[in-house]
Design an enzyme around this catalytic site. Structure first.
Site, mmCIF file in Angstrom:
data_model
loop_
_atom_site.group_PDB
_atom_site.id
_atom_site.type_symbol
_atom_site.label_atom_id
_atom_site.label_comp_id
_atom_site.label_asym_id
_atom_site.label_seq_id
_atom_site.Cartn_x
_atom_site.Cartn_y
_atom_site.Cartn_z
ATOM 1 N N TYR A 80 2.809 10.341 0.451
ATOM 2 C CA TYR A 80 3.959 9.882 1.219
ATOM 3 C C TYR A 80 5.261 10.399 0.599
ATOM 4 C CZ TYR A 80 0.490 6.558 3.029
ATOM 5 O OH TYR A 80 -0.626 5.976 3.581
ATOM 6 N N LYS A 117 -3.520 5.757 -3.488
ATOM 7 C CA LYS A 117 -4.601 6.638 -3.045
ATOM 8 C C LYS A 117 -4.751 7.836 -3.964
ATOM 9 C CE LYS A 117 -3.560 5.119 1.629
ATOM 10 N NZ LYS A 117 -2.228 4.523 1.354
ATOM 11 N N GLY A 121 4.016 3.987 15.892
ATOM 12 C CA GLY A 121 5.311 3.488 16.335
ATOM 13 C C GLY A 121 5.469 3.248 17.813
ATOM 14 N N LEU A 174 3.849 1.424 19.768
ATOM 15 C CA LEU A 174 3.694 0.017 20.123
ATOM 16 C C LEU A 174 4.797 -0.871 19.538
ATOM 17 C CD1 LEU A 174 -0.175 -0.478 19.791
ATOM 18 C CD2 LEU A 174 1.186 -0.545 21.890
ATOM 19 N N ALA A 175 5.757 -0.239 18.886
ATOM 20 C CA ALA A 175 6.851 -1.019 18.298
ATOM 21 C C ALA A 175 8.210 -0.473 18.724
ATOM 22 C CB ALA A 175 6.740 -1.003 16.783
ATOM 23 N N ASP A 217 0.844 -1.200 0.000
ATOM 24 C CA ASP A 217 0.000 0.000 0.000
ATOM 25 C C ASP A 217 0.875 1.243 0.000
ATOM 26 O OD1 ASP A 217 -2.705 1.390 0.502
ATOM 27 O OD2 ASP A 217 -1.413 2.181 2.093
#
Length: 336
Positions: free
Chosen positions: A51, A77, A239, A241-242, A46
């Site tokens: 980006y 997108k 990020g 949670l990582a 994706d």
């Protein structure tokens, strides 16, 4: 068509970090990361013009150009058209100011009309070096970028992008379309329309261990009722949670850090990785078709693929619920 019918597996790769989100990433590191995703069997990619003002699409396309086109599913997108001219002032990105300050300097036009949608798709195909897209998401028609004007942007997309993408799907040019947003309300509004009908949606950051109650209350019951699937973006909540320091694309506030500390204490108690807990929680909802964490280092890809199948004891999920760290109605993995 249900997304689950053609998505190749439950783990995909989100390329926002390849647009130099938060930091400037060397080209060789970006290339190695995409190659690592491929070598670990990931076949759903994706991306988006937004980006890094086309940088992520270009980097992804350079690697995928060496792979068989029929071997992977590709989504991008619409809503941003990247121009040849360069920005001379800071971008206006609502709550996401500075997010891609290390990306390409090109100006970006934010527009969801039919004409802009068709141009966006044409430009994405060129940057990606491919002749077709599988899924197209209508990007960021939500409050986090547009504040009180988000409904105006939604209406622009409804009469523009929605109709173009419905036609392209009906003609067989693309397989599916939907919304790619960081808020639930635009998707709820779309699902309430009589037409056009989306095939699914990409919901980023709203169905994670740190934020899922709102989606559980309204959006996901509507999606299940209409048999519309969800791709979970941002499963690590930007990020935090990582092992990172960001939540909602900003420095994590104290209350989020405290909640993550509580989550980590439980994962350590049960001997599981927090990535495994995060990915497996997001995928436990029956509406979830896939999860697409992003990465900028090859080692992170190995962690993600391992986390997807890592054994997580039922006692962990029981303790998680008892500690109030997941909603009472949130579906948990089958072994819980």
């Amino acid at each position: 068509m249900s997304l689950k019918e053609f998505l190749p597996g439950r783990l995909g790769f989100g390329t926002a970090p390849l647009g130099n989100m938060f930091r400037a990433i060397p080209d060789e590191e970006a290339r190695a990361t995409v190659e690592a995703a491929w070598s670990h069997g990931i076949r759903f990619y994706d991306t988006a013009p937004f980006y890094g003002a086309g940088l992520a699409e270009t980097r992804l396309g350079e690697v995928l150009a060496t792979k068989p086109r029929d071997a992977y599913v590709l989504s991008t997108k619409v809503g941003r058209v990247v121009l040849d001219e360069h920005e001379t002032t800071a971008r206006e990105l609502g709550e996401k100011g500075g997010l891609f300050e290390h990306g390409n300097p090109n100006k970006i036009v934010h527009e969801w009309t039919a004409e802009a949608t068709e141009r966006s798709i044409e430009d994405s195909l060129k940057r990606l070096g491919t002749d077709r897209l599988d899924i197209v998401w209508v990007h960021d028609i939500a409050q986090d970028f547009h504040g009180d004007q988000w409904l105006q942007k939604f209406e622009e997309a409804r009469t523009g992008a929605f109709r173009v993408l419905s036609r392209l799907r009906d003609e067989g040019v693309i397989k599916a379309w939907g919304l790619g947003v960081n808020r639930t309300e635009p998707i709820e509004l779309t699902l309430a329309l009589d037409e056009p009908r989306p095939d699914g949606f990409l919901l980023a950051g709203r169905y994670t261990l740190l934020d899922h109650e709102h989606a559980l209350t309204r959006l996901l019951p509507m999606a299940r009722e209409q048999n519309v699937d969800m791709v979970v973006g941002g499963p690590y909540s930007s990020g935090i949670l990582a092992g990172g320091t960001h939540f909602e694309y900003q420095a994590a506030p104290a209350e989020i850090i405290e909640r993550v500390d509580r989550l980590k204490a439980l994962t350590e108690k049960h001997g599981v990785s927090i990535k495994a807990a995060a990915l497996q929680f997001s995928l436990a909802h029956p509406a979830a078709a896939a999860v697409i964490p992003g990465a900028t280092r090859p080692s992170r890809i190995a962690e993600d693929t391992a986390a997807l199948t890592e054994p997580v004891p039922a006692a962990f999920w029981t303790d998680l619920r008892a500690a109030g760290l997941v909603g009472r109605s949130a579906p948990l993995p089958d072994n819980a």
